[in-house]
Design a protein around this motif. Structure first.
Motif, short mmCIF file in Angstrom:
data_model
loop_
_atom_site.label_atom_id
_atom_site.label_comp_id
_atom_site.label_asym_id
_atom_site.label_seq_id
_atom_site.Cartn_x
_atom_site.Cartn_y
_atom_site.Cartn_z
N LEU A 144 24.22 21.85 27.42
CA LEU A 144 24.20 22.72 28.59
C LEU A 144 25.48 23.55 28.60
O LEU A 144 26.58 23.02 28.69
N VAL A 145 25.31 24.86 28.46
CA VAL A 145 26.44 25.79 28.51
C VAL A 145 26.64 26.21 29.96
O VAL A 145 25.70 26.64 30.63
N LEU A 146 27.85 26.07 30.44
CA LEU A 146 28.21 26.46 31.80
C LEU A 146 29.39 27.41 31.69
O LEU A 146 30.51 27.01 31.39
N SER A 147 29.14 28.71 31.88
CA SER A 147 30.15 29.70 31.54
C SER A 147 30.20 30.83 32.56
O SER A 147 29.28 31.02 33.35
N GLN A 148 31.29 31.58 32.51
CA GLN A 148 31.41 32.80 33.33
C GLN A 148 30.81 34.00 32.63
O GLN A 148 30.66 35.06 33.23
N GLY B 68 15.96 20.45 25.46
CA GLY B 68 17.30 19.99 25.79
C GLY B 68 18.37 21.05 25.62
O GLY B 68 19.46 20.76 25.12
N VAL B 69 18.08 22.28 26.06
CA VAL B 69 19.05 23.38 25.96
C VAL B 69 19.11 24.12 27.30
O VAL B 69 18.07 24.39 27.91
N GLY B 70 20.31 24.45 27.75
CA GLY B 70 20.46 25.23 28.97
C GLY B 70 21.67 26.14 28.90
O GLY B 70 22.61 25.89 28.14
N TYR B 71 21.64 27.21 29.70
CA TYR B 71 22.76 28.17 29.75
C TYR B 71 22.82 28.68 31.19
O TYR B 71 21.95 29.41 31.63
N LEU B 72 23.86 28.27 31.91
CA LEU B 72 24.03 28.66 33.31
C LEU B 72 25.35 29.42 33.47
O LEU B 72 26.33 29.14 32.78
N LEU B 73 25.35 30.38 34.40
CA LEU B 73 26.57 31.10 34.72
C LEU B 73 27.25 30.44 35.92
O LEU B 73 26.61 30.18 36.94
N ASP C 183 19.81 30.65 33.04
CA ASP C 183 20.07 31.55 34.14
C ASP C 183 19.31 32.86 33.90
O ASP C 183 19.32 33.39 32.79
N PRO C 184 18.63 33.39 34.91
CA PRO C 184 17.89 34.64 34.72
C PRO C 184 18.74 35.78 34.19
O PRO C 184 18.25 36.63 33.44
#
Length: 219
Positions: free
Chosen positions: A80-84, A101-106, A131-132
């Motif tokens: 899970l990527v959690l980034s700006q 099992g993959v995610g990318y959220l801002l 994230d959209p």
């Protein structure tokens, strides 16, 4: 769930560790750079790696490149990527592989703790969360040079929601249309992109994103 956290900001790293521990998760190690992340994942074999995109030494794309290594070498570890930031090049590479099992959220778009914990649980269980805005930027970049130009505006909306991991019911609810209409749009999308229609949300997202990443279906 057993996790490794990779975040160079010490306060955020500690805050995430305390938040996850207080919600029943075990943070086996929290590190500050991509090199330590890869070492920790290989050593602990966690259920999930939670990481930032930009970390030392260059603060550009170390985290995402490490995520791709984890997906190749430790496929049982969710990421899970959690980034700006949306780092388009390596984000497209990440989205173009197996999305189980993959995610990318801002960071600035995660509205509440419960929302974040829900996304974490979904990814840890093998689901897909994007994230959209991440999907929008990748679609915008690839549309200029791919057959995405053939798609109607409504089909592009459906494609974006598919790429976020939405079910037909979820797409219908978001766009206020029937599931039958969603199915027709999806069939049209696959036809225009010359992709086979497959069952299962993750497989269809993989097919679409592989097409976007490589300019055509991979064989």
């Amino acid at each position: 769930m057993r996790l490794v956290i990779a975040e160079d900001a010490a306060l955020l790293r500690q805050g995430l560790t305390l938040l996850l521990a207080s919600n029943g998760h075990e943070v086996v190690e929290a590190v500050a750079d991509a090199e330590q992340l890869l070492r920790a994942v290989a050593e602990h074999r966690p259920d999930l790696a939670l990481l930032d995109v930009r970390m030392p030494p260059t603060y550009t794309d170390e985290g995402l490149r490490a995520a791709l290594v984890i997906r190749r070498q430790q496929p049982d570890t969710a990421v899970l990527v959690l980034s700006q930031y949306v780092e388009e090049r390596y984000a497209a590479d990440l989205l173009g592989g197996n999305l189980d099992g993959v995610g990318y959220l801002l960071k600035d778009r995660v509205g509440e703790v419960g929302e974040f914990l829900d996304a974490l649980a979904r990814v840890g269980a093998g689901g897909t969360v994007f994230d959209p805005e991440v999907v929008r930027q990748i679609l915008a970049r690839t549309r200029r040079d791919t057959p995405l130009r053939r798609l109607a505006p409504r089909e592009l909306e459906v494609l974006q929601l598919m790429a976020e991991g939405r079910s037909n019911a979820g797409i219908g609810a978001e766009l206020v249309i029937t599931e039958r209409s969603v199915e027709k749009h999806i069939n049209s999308i696959f036809s225009k992109l010359h992709l086979p229609v497959t069952t299962g949300d993750n497989r269809r997202v993989i097919a679409v994103l592989r097409y976007l990443d490589g300019g055509g279906p991979r064989r």
